[in-house]
Design a protein around this motif. Structure first.
Motif, PDB file in Angstrom:
ATOM      1  N   GLN A 172     -28.277 -33.639  15.412  1.00  0.00           N
ATOM      2  CA  GLN A 172     -28.374 -34.855  14.592  1.00  0.00           C
ATOM      3  C   GLN A 172     -27.888 -36.036  15.425  1.00  0.00           C
ATOM      4  N   PRO A 173     -28.706 -37.088  15.555  1.00  0.00           N
ATOM      5  CA  PRO A 173     -28.350 -38.182  16.468  1.00  0.00           C
ATOM      6  C   PRO A 173     -27.172 -39.007  15.970  1.00  0.00           C
ATOM      7  N   LYS A 174     -26.449 -39.584  16.929  1.00  0.00           N
ATOM      8  CA  LYS A 174     -25.378 -40.558  16.676  1.00  0.00           C
ATOM      9  C   LYS A 174     -25.760 -41.832  17.427  1.00  0.00           C
ATOM     10  N   LEU A 175     -25.871 -42.960  16.691  1.00  0.00           N
ATOM     11  CA  LEU A 175     -26.357 -44.208  17.280  1.00  0.00           C
ATOM     12  C   LEU A 175     -25.223 -45.219  17.401  1.00  0.00           C
ATOM     13  N   GLY A 224     -25.079 -40.176  21.258  1.00  0.00           N
ATOM     14  CA  GLY A 224     -24.824 -38.748  21.331  1.00  0.00           C
ATOM     15  C   GLY A 224     -25.533 -38.040  20.203  1.00  0.00           C
ATOM     16  N   ALA A 225     -25.164 -36.762  20.013  1.00  0.00           N
ATOM     17  CA  ALA A 225     -25.744 -35.964  18.932  1.00  0.00           C
ATOM     18  C   ALA A 225     -24.758 -34.860  18.594  1.00  0.00           C
ATOM     19  N   GLU A 226     -24.772 -34.460  17.325  1.00  0.00           N
ATOM     20  CA  GLU A 226     -23.915 -33.367  16.888  1.00  0.00           C
ATOM     21  C   GLU A 226     -24.721 -32.076  16.885  1.00  0.00           C
ATOM     22  N   ALA A 227     -24.173 -31.039  17.536  1.00  0.00           N
ATOM     23  CA  ALA A 227     -24.843 -29.740  17.621  1.00  0.00           C
ATOM     24  C   ALA A 227     -24.468 -28.908  16.397  1.00  0.00           C
ATOM     25  N   LEU A 228     -25.485 -28.422  15.688  1.00  0.00           N
ATOM     26  CA  LEU A 228     -25.291 -27.644  14.473  1.00  0.00           C
ATOM     27  C   LEU A 228     -26.062 -26.342  14.595  1.00  0.00           C
ATOM     28  N   VAL A 233     -19.652 -30.635  19.563  1.00  0.00           N
ATOM     29  CA  VAL A 233     -19.590 -29.241  19.123  1.00  0.00           C
ATOM     30  C   VAL A 233     -18.370 -29.094  18.215  1.00  0.00           C
ATOM     31  N   ASN A 234     -18.565 -28.490  17.043  1.00  0.00           N
ATOM     32  CA  ASN A 234     -17.479 -28.321  16.082  1.00  0.00           C
ATOM     33  C   ASN A 234     -16.632 -27.106  16.436  1.00  0.00           C
ATOM     34  N   LEU A 235     -15.313 -27.250  16.329  1.00  0.00           N
ATOM     35  CA  LEU A 235     -14.372 -26.151  16.520  1.00  0.00           C
ATOM     36  C   LEU A 235     -13.727 -25.821  15.181  1.00  0.00           C
ATOM     37  N   SER A 236     -13.581 -24.535  14.902  1.00  0.00           N
ATOM     38  CA  SER A 236     -12.965 -24.092  13.666  1.00  0.00           C
ATOM     39  C   SER A 236     -11.467 -23.879  13.861  1.00  0.00           C
ATOM     40  N   THR A 237     -10.805 -23.538  12.754  1.00  0.00           N
ATOM     41  CA  THR A 237      -9.366 -23.239  12.823  1.00  0.00           C
ATOM     42  C   THR A 237      -9.105 -22.061  13.745  1.00  0.00           C
ATOM     43  N   ARG A 238      -9.917 -21.005  13.629  1.00  0.00           N
ATOM     44  CA  ARG A 238      -9.713 -19.830  14.485  1.00  0.00           C
ATOM     45  C   ARG A 238      -9.951 -20.171  15.948  1.00  0.00           C
ATOM     46  N   ASP A 239     -10.871 -21.088  16.236  1.00  0.00           N
ATOM     47  CA  ASP A 239     -11.099 -21.501  17.624  1.00  0.00           C
ATOM     48  C   ASP A 239      -9.854 -22.171  18.179  1.00  0.00           C
ATOM     49  N   LEU A 240      -9.255 -23.069  17.393  1.00  0.00           N
ATOM     50  CA  LEU A 240      -8.078 -23.796  17.877  1.00  0.00           C
ATOM     51  C   LEU A 240      -6.900 -22.863  18.117  1.00  0.00           C
ATOM     52  N   LEU A 270     -17.871 -54.383  10.299  1.00  0.00           N
ATOM     53  CA  LEU A 270     -16.499 -53.897  10.421  1.00  0.00           C
ATOM     54  C   LEU A 270     -16.171 -53.459  11.836  1.00  0.00           C
ATOM     55  N   ASP A 271     -17.120 -53.650  12.773  1.00  0.00           N
ATOM     56  CA  ASP A 271     -16.915 -53.324  14.191  1.00  0.00           C
ATOM     57  C   ASP A 271     -16.769 -51.818  14.427  1.00  0.00           C
ATOM     58  N   CYS A 272     -17.460 -51.018  13.602  1.00  0.00           N
ATOM     59  CA  CYS A 272     -17.489 -49.571  13.844  1.00  0.00           C
ATOM     60  C   CYS A 272     -18.332 -49.305  15.096  1.00  0.00           C
ATOM     61  N   ASP A 273     -18.012 -48.259  15.831  1.00  0.00           N
ATOM     62  CA  ASP A 273     -18.669 -48.010  17.119  1.00  0.00           C
ATOM     63  C   ASP A 273     -19.996 -47.270  16.970  1.00  0.00           C
ATOM     64  N   GLU A 274     -20.008 -46.153  16.233  1.00  0.00           N
ATOM     65  CA  GLU A 274     -21.213 -45.338  16.122  1.00  0.00           C
ATOM     66  C   GLU A 274     -21.405 -44.910  14.682  1.00  0.00           C
ATOM     67  N   ALA A 275     -22.656 -44.535  14.362  1.00  0.00           N
ATOM     68  CA  ALA A 275     -22.996 -44.092  13.013  1.00  0.00           C
ATOM     69  C   ALA A 275     -23.859 -42.844  13.098  1.00  0.00           C
ATOM     70  N   GLN A 276     -23.746 -42.032  12.061  1.00  0.00           N
ATOM     71  CA  GLN A 276     -24.495 -40.783  11.983  1.00  0.00           C
ATOM     72  C   GLN A 276     -24.866 -40.551  10.531  1.00  0.00           C
ATOM     73  N   GLY A 277     -26.126 -40.206  10.265  1.00  0.00           N
ATOM     74  CA  GLY A 277     -26.522 -39.976   8.884  1.00  0.00           C
ATOM     75  C   GLY A 277     -28.026 -39.865   8.740  1.00  0.00           C
ATOM     76  N   PHE A 278     -28.464 -39.588   7.506  1.00  0.00           N
ATOM     77  CA  PHE A 278     -29.885 -39.377   7.231  1.00  0.00           C
ATOM     78  C   PHE A 278     -30.698 -40.649   7.449  1.00  0.00           C
ATOM     79  N   HIS A 279     -30.065 -41.821   7.363  1.00  0.00           N
ATOM     80  CA  HIS A 279     -30.805 -43.064   7.542  1.00  0.00           C
ATOM     81  C   HIS A 279     -31.385 -43.165   8.948  1.00  0.00           C
TER      82      HIS A 279
END
Length: 718
Positions: A468-471, A480-484, A539-546, A673-682
């Motif tokens: 999923q892209p991050k703009l 970037g992009a989030e790997a799912l 890449v998402n890390l879970s509790t067990r990964d940490l 609001l000077d946010c850096d990046e956005a991610q979503g269905f839009h």
């Protein structure tokens, strides 16, 4: 002299002898010429050689000042002390045989053997082994037999190959075969004698013990059989003995008296709960079985009330009460719950029981599903009222499950099991009370099936990587992009992540999924890089990964394997994962950051304590949870939270990503609001990695075509 050399010579850079310590120059020059080639190749040389008929260790080393100025040749005599030290270390005898010419007899230069054996070994017994010096031989030397192995210490001339007829130094390692086999033989005889003596003592002791022990023990065994059969009236014999048998008989007598006294108590405890005074699980199960039998009899007579209902309940947050207020207070709470259930749930003939822990059950002997739901509602209302115990007021709640005979089960055990299934589903859904349905049980079976099949999904290639892209909000570029991960099941189709990710977390299989996602992301990052698209994959890390202390080493090995830099990845962790074990999580994050990975806190704002650790965490990015972003255009409070989070992150030097952007208005608010990046269905939904490559190429082309327009207008056109 300082290092124990007896021979020395100074050679020129061409290996010609310039000076010696007095020995024949020709002999040293011959040695130098033989070692010259080896020294010129490796920088030094050495060998065992004869000097004056005695074996010496010869060493040729360079003399530098600092460039090569010449060579120094030194000789160290091999002395008897060396053979003695080797014998002390290895229990082997060492003999060095020498001869100046191939036709000369062998001479024992040094040996740890007796002199006569060494001389005889050199004179008479060394014809056959010398022909094959690498083999072990049994050699008769006088009355003794030796195991001997030979090794040439002087190198063979270029025209000879392990010849037994050449001159030089031959080393013999020997051991007495008689001494080697004597010790095991003596040990075997000694062990045999000890075994026979021990067997004799054992036989004698057994016969003696049988007279003093076996007979009274047999009597006590008979008494134990009587006790086991329930005979507590017959006294135990042998009480007058003063030995161990007498003490044992007295113990049996005390046990007989104690068992007789407590038999009634045991029967009481077998069917009643000692804390609340309610029937326990065993009595409740028997009561359910009897109620079903009676209902079957009523059904056979055609009565309409031939139904039985069971309600099970489990208190919510009871463990928290025990942890905070202690177990004595928890016992008081259970007594209070038992009292309320007895007051509000029992009619004539119904039964309330405590099944164990904080689980209770109600049996409605003439109850259908409607009555069960009514009673469950009454129980819930009764438990919702605060309970005053000592100086504390406790707010209670419970999860209830209901099942009826014969609608949901045909016997007592299945009926109890299905009421319990409904109870746990109600607890998981926070639903309060739930009547059993076949669908909830089938869902549980389906979940177990999915867990089994998930273990084979990696090997069968059923997992799919989605991106999923991050703009970037300031210019609309792809940051970037989030790997799912998605699961393309061969029969079930595309399985949603919520149906297998939580259970993978519980079983620990999530670690395998994390490694799979990381490797797939690395492979697609290389493909995007080759296409000229530079971005960071999250890449998402879970509790067990940490909590896995080996995770940094695993990721480091995968970077080397796929030849990708750590900067290509951003590892996302949730606040809850950090707070499960902050110290271990912090150690793992520090090691990952040291490897070069970017770190991001995902779902920021949904945790409870991460602000206390935020300044200590080596993170580079915050991701604002979508629950705040989705409603920020309508909810002023959400807008304030987003603004405060962005300011906090920027003040800490962190970048901010807003997830859950679903329309252009939220996009514009985040830019303001000077946010850096956005991610979503839009901007783009999660898509297969192959489609993401095409989407990226299309997006980049559109950006180039609209370069004249501002970032916002360019995005609005998209």
């Amino acid at each position: 002299a300082r290092i124990g050399a007896t021979e020395a010579a100074l050679l020129g850079t061409d290996f010609t002898v310039r000076a010696t310590n007095g020995r024949d120059t020709r002999e040293l020059a011959s040695l130098a010429a033989r070692l010259a080639a080896q020294a010129a190749t490796s920088g030094a040389a050495g060998e065992i050689a004869l000097l004056g008929g005695q074996p010496h260790q010869i060493v040729l080393v360079p003399l530098k000042a600092p460039v090569l100025a010449g060579w120094v040749l030194m000789g160290f005599p091999l002395e008897v002390r060396l053979a003695a030290e080797m014998k002390a270390l290895s229990a082997l005898n060492v003999t060095l045989l020498t001869r100046a010419r191939a036709d000369a007899p062998w001479t024992a230069a040094l040996t740890s053997l007796p002199h006569e054996q060494a001389e005889r070994l050199a004179r008479d017994a060394w014809t056959e082994p010398a022909a094959a010096p690498q083999a072990m031989h049994a050699v008769a030397v006088g009355p003794a037999e030796l195991g001997v192995k030979a090794q040439w210490l002087t190198p063979a001339p270029a025209f000879e190959h392990a010849s037994a007829d050449r001159a030089g130094v031959l080393a013999l390692v020997s051991v007495s075969i008689d001494d080697a086999v004597r010790a095991p033989r003596d040990l075997q005889i000694g062990l045999l004698v000890i075994t026979l003596l021990g067997f004799g003592v054992f036989v004698f002791g057994s016969l003696f013990s049988a007279r003093r022990v076996t007979t009274p023990l047999r009597e006590l065994a008979s008494a134990a059989v009587r006790l086991g059969a329930g005979d507590y009236a017959t006294p135990i014999q042998g009480l007058r003995r003063a030995d161990e048998i007498g003490h044992l008989a007295q113990a049996f007598e005390q046990m007989r008296v104690s068992v007789a006294e407590k038999q009634a108590q045991i029967l009481q405890l077998a069917y009643w709960d000692g804390l609340t005074g309610l029937p326990n699980r065993v009595q409740f199960r028997d009561a359910v079985r009897d109620a079903i039998t009676q209902a079957q009899e009523r059904a056979s007579r055609g009565e309409s009330s031939a139904t039985v209902a069971v309600i099970m309940l489990d208190l919510d947050c009871f463990k928290h009460v025990n942890d905070v207020l202690g177990y004595p207070f928890g016992d008081l709470l259970l007594k209070g719950v038992a009292e309320r259930l007895s007051q509000h749930a029992v009619r004539g003939g119904d039964l309330v029981a405590r099944l164990g822990g904080d689980e209770f059950a109600v049996l409605l002997r003439r109850g259908d599903s409607a009555l069960a739901e009514s009673v469950a509602q009454r129980i819930g209302d009764a438990l919702n009222a605060p309970l005053r115990l000592d100086e504390h007021t406790v707010d209670m709640s419970a999860s209830l499950g209901m099942a009826c005979w014969p609608a949901h089960a045909l016997d007592a055990d299945v009926l109890l099991s299905r009421a319990e299934v409904a109870m746990y589903v109600a607890k998981r859904r926070a639903q309060g009370a739930l009547l059993y349905e076949a669908s909830i049980d089938a869902a549980s079976a389906q979940t177990l099936s999915l867990l089994t099949e998930l273990r084979h999904a990696v090997d069968k290639g059923e997992l799919r990587l989605y991106l999923q892209p991050k703009l970037q909000l300031d210019n609309g570029r792809i940051g970037g992009a989030e790997a799912l991960v998605r699961w393309q099941h061969p029969q079930r189709g595309l399985v949603p992540p919520l149906e297998f990710i939580p259970f993978a977390e519980q079983t620990g299989f999530i670690r395998t999924l994390t490694i799979w996602v990381f490797e797939e992301a690395a492979r697609h990052w290389l493909a995007l890089q080759a296409a000229g698209v530079a971005l960071t994959l999250s890449v998402n890390l879970s509790t067990r990964d940490l909590l896995d202390q080996d995770l940094p080493a695993k990721f480091d090995a995968l970077l080397v394997k796929h030849r990708v830099p750590a900067e290509a990845f951003c590892l996302e962790i949730t606040e809850g994962a950090i707070m499960d074990d902050p110290q271990r999580a912090l150690a793992t994050l520090n090691r990952l950051s040291a490897l070069g990975f970017r770190l991001s806190i995902d779902d920021f704002g949904t945790g409870y304590s991460s602000l206390a650790y935020l300044k200590r965490l080596p993170v580079d990015e915050l991701k604002i949870d979508k629950s705040f972003v989705i409603g920020m255009e309508r909810d002023l409070d959400d807008l304030k939270i987003v603004r405060s989070t962005i300011d906090l992150a920027h003040n800490l030097g962190l970048t901010v990503v807003a997830e859950g952007v679903e329309n252009a208005k939220v996009w514009e608010l985040l830019r303001e609001l000077d946010c850096d990046e956005a991610q979503g269905f839009h901007m783009g939904r999660p898509m297969p990695a192959a489609e993401f490559h095409q989407w990226t190429a299309t997006w980049v082309a559109q950006q180039r075509a609209r370069r004249g327009a501002g970032p916002a207008s360019a995005f609005m056109l998209h």
